[in-house]
Design a protein around this motif. Sequence first.
Motif, short mmCIF file in Angstrom:
data_model
loop_
_atom_site.label_atom_id
_atom_site.label_comp_id
_atom_site.label_asym_id
_atom_site.label_seq_id
_atom_site.Cartn_x
_atom_site.Cartn_y
_atom_site.Cartn_z
N ASP A 333 0.85 -1.16 0.00
CA ASP A 333 0.00 0.00 0.00
C ASP A 333 0.90 1.23 0.00
O ASP A 333 1.77 1.35 0.82
N CYS A 334 0.67 2.15 -0.93
CA CYS A 334 1.52 3.33 -0.98
C CYS A 334 0.81 4.48 -1.66
O CYS A 334 0.54 4.43 -2.86
N GLY A 335 0.49 5.48 -0.88
CA GLY A 335 -0.02 6.74 -1.41
C GLY A 335 0.87 7.87 -0.94
O GLY A 335 1.80 7.68 -0.15
N PHE A 336 0.60 9.08 -1.42
CA PHE A 336 1.37 10.23 -0.95
C PHE A 336 0.44 11.42 -0.80
O PHE A 336 -0.61 11.52 -1.43
N PHE A 337 0.85 12.32 0.07
CA PHE A 337 0.11 13.55 0.34
C PHE A 337 1.09 14.71 0.27
O PHE A 337 2.15 14.67 0.90
N LEU A 338 0.75 15.71 -0.53
CA LEU A 338 1.58 16.90 -0.67
C LEU A 338 0.78 18.12 -0.25
O LEU A 338 -0.41 18.22 -0.53
#
Length: 522
Positions: A333-338
């Motif tokens: 599982d891998c998401g990102f938040f900027l």
Amino acid sequence: MDLKIPVVFSEELLENYRELWQVAFSYWELDILPRSNDLVRAQGCLRKDLPDEGLGFECIRRHIMQDIIPGFNGGSISPNYYGFVTGGVTPAALFADNVVSAYDQNVQVHIPGHSIATEVEDATLGLLTDLFRLDRQTWKNGTFTTGATASNILGLACGREFVLRAAAEKQGNHIASVGEHGIFEVLQAAGLSGLQILSTMPHSSITKAAGILGFGRGHVKSVSQEKNSLQFDINLLEREISRKDRASIVVISCGEVNTGHFATAGIQQLQQLRKLCDQYGSWLHVDGAFGIFGRILDEDVSEFASITRGCEGLDLADSITGDAHKLLNVPYDCGFFLCRHKNLAESVFQNPNAAYLSSGGIDDSTIPSPLNIGVENSRRFRALPVYASLVSYGRKGYQDILQRQILLARMIAGWIFDHPCYMALPLTGTKAELLEKTFIIVLFRAKDEGLNRQLGTKINATSKIFVSGTTWQGEPACRIAISNWRVDENRDFTLLTKVLDHISDGNNQGGSAFNNHIFCMN
């Protein structure tokens, strides 16, 4: 008791990895779904009781390889899995993920000299901003998450902090933080009765986040045009955003989940949204789970102009969500938040009164401790596979993958548009207009109502390809989502159209001849 723990990347462990992937690739050479007898066998072999004496590593290795693996689907391994936007795992990301498992780094606290893990995460965030053509100085504030759902929660939580703080200050009440004082006290100080999220066809994770964060699922409101439910009605938006009793967050669907189409088209629309948000103290969030990847395309290539326009101006937003395990093709599982507000996340997610979670008195303000800018204190070292894949393939490598995915989607959309038995969705415009808007998703249905009700089931029963069943305007539909790095336009187009042709032929001939034929296809 002899645990026989293998040395990190010993020859024995490497041989186990080799065997695992040989089995995987040979098993899914033809089938995407597990064979029914293998699935039944896998279910029957699962241990239902905990043994007093462990059976040992070799026993569990054989059990997993021989019993459990045949019950898996080939979603990430097969380029013909078009269900969820799963992506695949690039070789570089797979290697790095094995390193992550072997070394199992703790990435909750940034302690210089303790491990390079947090510095890798920081560098990787910078690489992502480069990939998406975002200014590093403004946008390299963020973190890695389990996926877009968690990232949307972060975005709306930061937005809640921002809009309520701004509203309270407008009333002359300088409340430090919603996280500190609580949502009810800050709402009272701001003279507000509640919060709302304004969007057009938002993903269900936005509604889920609204429920978690206290907005209320019933306060996710549509501000879309009457004739185009994905586009913003600016007048309706301003009426809602200017309400004096509610604080608002505006969410842009950068890649609607059913069609893949974009909610905005060009810098002027983003400037309008930015102006309204600034005028009324609102937060502008982009749900770019897969749509944000359109920003890696060259802006001067006319073939992809509608996609680059759909992603233009997103740097004017306050926060951006993305899913690395989609088009970046790294493991779940891998998401990102900027976020372009550097210290805002720490106001929401900090861990006060936990001395053992500090950096030991070492002050390095350039890299915040991940546990203070996200939901989880403990989490996997998700950044390393992202780092490995970005450095390995670069912008040009990812451009090539995405261009092949778009080309295949457009080939399929055009074929469906011309087919006598199928209908391309949405039903607006000419074939040329449909193709221009097609990104990586193709939405369609069968014209025959009886076939349409069974279409997804019939397609997936072949185990040659897999699609998502969905609904569009209250009717059943199917969605083809192309996201795997192994895509080959001509090979995959031939296979997919053969399956759809045989299903339509089988429906016309009564079905039995089709069922016998399709499983013999090469």
